[in-house]
Design an enzyme around this catalytic site. Structure first.
Site, short mmCIF file in Angstrom:
data_model
loop_
_atom_site.label_atom_id
_atom_site.label_comp_id
_atom_site.label_asym_id
_atom_site.label_seq_id
_atom_site.Cartn_x
_atom_site.Cartn_y
_atom_site.Cartn_z
N HIS A 197 9.50 -1.57 3.83
CA HIS A 197 9.65 -0.63 2.70
C HIS A 197 10.28 -1.32 1.47
O HIS A 197 9.68 -1.39 0.42
CB HIS A 197 10.54 0.55 3.11
CG HIS A 197 10.01 1.37 4.24
ND1 HIS A 197 8.85 2.13 4.17
CD2 HIS A 197 10.49 1.56 5.49
CE1 HIS A 197 8.65 2.75 5.31
NE2 HIS A 197 9.62 2.43 6.13
O1 RIB Z 1 12.36 5.29 3.37
C1 RIB Z 1 12.70 3.92 3.40
C2 RIB Z 1 13.92 3.68 2.58
O2 RIB Z 1 15.02 4.36 3.15
C3 RIB Z 1 14.35 2.20 2.57
O3 RIB Z 1 14.98 1.94 1.35
C4 RIB Z 1 15.32 2.10 3.70
O4 RIB Z 1 16.29 1.06 3.47
C5 RIB Z 1 16.00 3.43 3.60
O5 RIB Z 1 17.02 3.33 2.64
#
Ligand code: RIB
Ligand code: CA
Length: 306
Positions: A237
């Site tokens: 992500h």
């Molecule tokens: O949904 C993914 C996000 O949420 C990423 O930034 C992960 O680190 C969490 O913070």
């Protein structure tokens, strides 16, 4: 080579954030001018500790500011069940003496005013960014905000909300509605950027302290995803937001007017695409060249951590 892009990173340093920080330092197109921490995945203390200790391990000297300990006004949440209470799944990092850190607002302002960063890359809840946008929006006139957050499809906290947006929907609403230049790298694309064991095995990380740490983070991330996705894999992500800042054309964007459900309840943190062209718009990532991004991510981390 194209000119280097100066960036600032705002992070809730959990497992994928640590990989994103590594990718930022490993990317020749980017120069990290400042980092700020925000509560999200885990407490502000743990997030800030992870950022400090990661920078020490990496030997990177970058101004670090300590930010918001919770959302602007809604109830606080966390992702300790996924990242561990320390935000790094118990993985060892060199211990450091406690040190007073400057406020995030000061460091982010310094990145924008003195270092003239071209992008603030936010990979956690937007609390710090929203506070500075509210205080002095003109600071962002020459910089874009690249945010890993939100979803117009399936959520990962609730059916409809992605974690960074759910954690502080009020902050997200302020930033997405600001009219500033925003690029939104949401779950719609990041969920497709999945590193799996065969790919990771093709380019093993070096047995250096940094390489071993990054290997541990990836392995811990893969274990954490197993009960959720039914397979051991690393969903990248936050590295997606860094990759978007380094190579914009890894993604395809569409101009969209986006609103955020701010109220507590089952719709909290939901994004809605406003019909028509009324109101501020953002660049919304709709497609990603995921194989290319994963190759870039792995190749750079291997080279950087030798
Ligand atoms: O949904 C993914 C996000 O949420 C990423 O930034 C992960 O680190 C969490 O913070
Ligand atoms: Ca994050």
């Amino acid at each position: 080579m194209t000119s280097v892009r100066r960036i600032h990173i705002d992070t809730d340093a959990g497992l994928d954030d640590l990989l994103a920080l590594a990718l930022a330092f490993a990317s020749p197109e980017l120069a990290v001018e400042g980092i700020t921490t925000v509560a999200g995945n885990v407490s502000l203390e743990a997030v800030t500790d992870n950022a400090r200790r990661f920078l020490a391990l990496a030997g990177e000297k970058v101004p670090l500011g300590r930010g918001a300990a919770g959302p602007l006004s809604l109830s606080a949440t966390d992702a300790e069940s996924f990242h561990g209470a320390d935000g790094r799944g118990g993985i060892a990092l060199p211990a450091l003496e406690p040190r007073e850190l400057p406020a995030a607002a000061q460091v982010m302002r310094q990145s924008l005013e003195e270092c003239a960063v071209e992008a603030v890359v936010a990979i956690g809840p937007l609390t710090n960014v929203a506070q500075l946008v509210r205080e002095d929006p003109a600071l962002f006139d020459s910089a874009e905000i690249v945010w890993m957050g939100g979803t117009l499809s399936q959520g990962n906290v609730t059916r409809v909300a992605e974690f960074n947006c759910y954690a502080d929907p009020e902050a997200a609403s302020i930033v997405l509605g600001s009219g500033l230049s925003v690029r939104l790298i949401g779950l719609d694309v990041t969920r497709h950027v999945v590193a799996r064991a065969p790919t990771l095995a093709r380019e093993p990380l070096p047995p250096s302290p940094l390489g071993r740490f990054l290997h541990e983070v990836l392995a811990t991330l893969m274990r954490a995803e197993l009960p959720i996705l039914g397979e051991a894999c690393a969903v990248l992500h936050d590295p997606c937001a860094i990759a978007a800042a380094a190579q914009e054309d890894l993604f395809r964007y569409r101009r969209r007017a986006i609103e955020v459900v701010v109220a507590e309840g089952p719709e909290r943190g939901r994004l809605r695409a406003r019909p028509g062209q009324d109101g501020p718009e953002v660049w919304y990532a709709e497609e990603v060249r995921s194989d290319e991004l994963i190759e870039l991510f792995l190749g750079r981390l291997v080279d950087w951590s030798r």
